[in-house]
Design a protein around this motif. Structure first.
Motif, mmCIF file in Angstrom:
data_model
loop_
_atom_site.group_PDB
_atom_site.id
_atom_site.type_symbol
_atom_site.label_atom_id
_atom_site.label_comp_id
_atom_site.label_asym_id
_atom_site.label_seq_id
_atom_site.Cartn_x
_atom_site.Cartn_y
_atom_site.Cartn_z
ATOM 1 N N GLY A 268 41.851 54.663 60.767
ATOM 2 C CA GLY A 268 42.012 54.603 59.321
ATOM 3 C C GLY A 268 41.702 55.891 58.599
ATOM 4 N N ASP A 269 40.874 55.791 57.578
ATOM 5 C CA ASP A 269 40.558 56.943 56.736
ATOM 6 C C ASP A 269 39.853 58.048 57.509
ATOM 7 O OD1 ASP A 269 41.695 55.742 54.556
ATOM 8 O OD2 ASP A 269 39.812 54.977 53.739
ATOM 9 N N ARG A 270 39.161 57.692 58.582
ATOM 10 C CA ARG A 270 38.501 58.735 59.393
ATOM 11 C C ARG A 270 39.549 59.661 60.014
ATOM 12 N NH1 ARG A 270 34.315 55.946 63.438
ATOM 13 N NH2 ARG A 270 33.257 57.963 63.333
ATOM 14 N N LEU A 272 42.734 60.074 58.785
ATOM 15 C CA LEU A 272 43.402 60.789 57.700
ATOM 16 C C LEU A 272 42.565 61.957 57.198
ATOM 17 C CD1 LEU A 272 44.991 57.972 55.506
ATOM 18 C CD2 LEU A 272 46.135 59.523 57.100
ATOM 19 N N ALA A 273 41.266 61.784 57.138
ATOM 20 C CA ALA A 273 40.390 62.831 56.606
ATOM 21 C C ALA A 273 40.471 64.109 57.436
ATOM 22 C CB ALA A 273 38.948 62.324 56.533
ATOM 23 N N ASN A 276 44.118 65.646 57.197
ATOM 24 C CA ASN A 276 44.316 66.322 55.911
ATOM 25 C C ASN A 276 43.552 67.631 55.844
ATOM 26 O OD1 ASN A 276 45.983 64.271 55.057
ATOM 27 N ND2 ASN A 276 44.407 63.197 53.881
ATOM 28 N N GLU A 299 51.406 57.992 55.716
ATOM 29 C CA GLU A 299 50.918 56.634 55.487
ATOM 30 C C GLU A 299 50.430 56.064 56.810
ATOM 31 O OE1 GLU A 299 53.918 54.166 53.810
ATOM 32 O OE2 GLU A 299 54.199 55.399 52.004
ATOM 33 N N LEU A 300 49.465 55.170 56.747
ATOM 34 C CA LEU A 300 49.004 54.468 57.942
ATOM 35 C C LEU A 300 49.649 53.093 57.995
ATOM 36 C CD1 LEU A 300 45.156 55.204 58.136
ATOM 37 C CD2 LEU A 300 46.948 56.092 59.622
#
Length: 329
Positions: A268-270, A272-273, A276, A299-300
């Motif tokens: 998830g966000d881990r 994407l972080a 990015n 997008e995930l």
């Protein structure tokens, strides 16, 4: 109303993975009428048996006994209905489509699992916004290029342009996991060094991590958060590889959206972080790259999405979506 299934009975889609098989039945309005998940059996006989058990499980879930078509997404090289070199299924050469069609009397089509997932991800994404689009905007959306980046045991992409799957001249379109980004990097199973997959593939990361565990990549992220230098290097390599894949998909085919799926998407966000953060330096150094807004295109895939099985059901009907569907779960 979607025209995907107009004029026919339900369509069946099977996403056959190395450990589980996800099966869906779509009704005439493009909705998921039934869904089932079963364990995958290995070997040629096991693969055929798995497909038939999945159909039985859908029938118990309320799907029709005589669907109009069956589509199967499966790892490996696909030649018509034949599956070759599906290592995770322990299948060397199997006429999977023919075997299932003979057993059921229903037309069967087979597609590579990542390509099927790309088709499903595109259809679900397009369908989710179809009601909000004007006719003109719908036509513009039909020209979109959507890329599905699978981060699982290995790494590959599927590309959907104007609602249709792009396979390339010999079906190899999207095999970006075997693009080398470091000639001095780790040896890849394909024989090259420094392929994207050596940094982003779950199997490669687990092998280089070397500490076992139920979810090695998650363990790597946890250890990196605790400043373990080996874990930090692996996490940074993963970010570098995914960022390279994103840049490639945008620069090569101008993908408007890159949907990341596969087991690693569960981070998830881990995930994407760090991806990015890896994209920032190239944007800072190049106004052109910055203008592409790479991070905004990512997008995930939602957890437990049926995209791969839905895509297989669309493959089963003959050829993917030509108009914006309104698939709903």
């Amino acid at each position: 109303m979607s025209e995907i299934l107009a004029g026919g009975a339900v369509r069946i889609g099977l996403d056959m993975g190395g450990t589980k098989t996800d099966a869906v039945a779509l009704d005439r309005d493009g909705r998921i009428a039934a869904r089932a998940r079963i364990a995958t059996e290995h070997g040629a006989d096991g693969a055929v048996a798995t497909a038939l058990r999945a159909l039985e499980a859908l029938d118990r879930g309320g799907a029709a006994r005589r669907p109009a078509s069956i589509g199967i997404g499966v790892p490996g090289q696909i030649d018509g209905g034949r599956v070759r070199h599906a290592v995770n299924l322990r299948v060397t050469d199997l006429d999977l489509g023919g075997e299932v069609e003979r057993a059921t009397g229903i037309p069967v089509r087979v597609e590579n699992d990542v390509k099927a997932a790309a088709l499903g991800a595109s259809a679900l994404r397009r369908g989710a916004r179809a009601d909000a689009l004007s006719e003109g905007a719908s036509r513009a959306a039909d020209a979109d290029v959507i890329a599905y980046l699978n981060l699982g045991t290995g790494t590959a992409a599927g590309i959907v342009a104007a609602g249709r799957l792009w396979r390339g001249a010999g079906g190899a379109a999207g095999e970006i996991g075997h693009l080398s980004i470091d000639p001095a990097g780790p040896v890849c199973v394909c024989g090259q060094r420094g392929c994207i997959e050596t940094y982003t593939g779950g199997a490669a990361i687990a092998r280089r991590w070397g500490r076992g565990g139920e979810l090695p990549v998650r363990d790597v992220f946890d250890a990196a958060d605790a400043a373990d230098p080996h874990a930090v290097a692996l996490r940074d390599g993963l970010a570098r590889g995914v960022a390279a894949a994103v840049r490639l998909l945008v620069l090569a085919v101008d993908a408007r959206t890159i949907v990341i799926g596969g087991g690693l998407a569960a981070l998830g966000d881990r995930l994407l972080a760090v991806v990015n953060a890896e994209l920032i330096p190239s944007g800072a150094a190049s106004p052109f790259i910055r203008s592409l807004r790479l991070a905004e295109r990512i997008e995930l895939l939602p957890p437990a999405s049926a995209a791969a099985a839905v895509g297989a059901s669309l493959v089963g009907r003959g050829e993917p979506v030509a108009s914006s569907p309104t698939l709903r779960t």
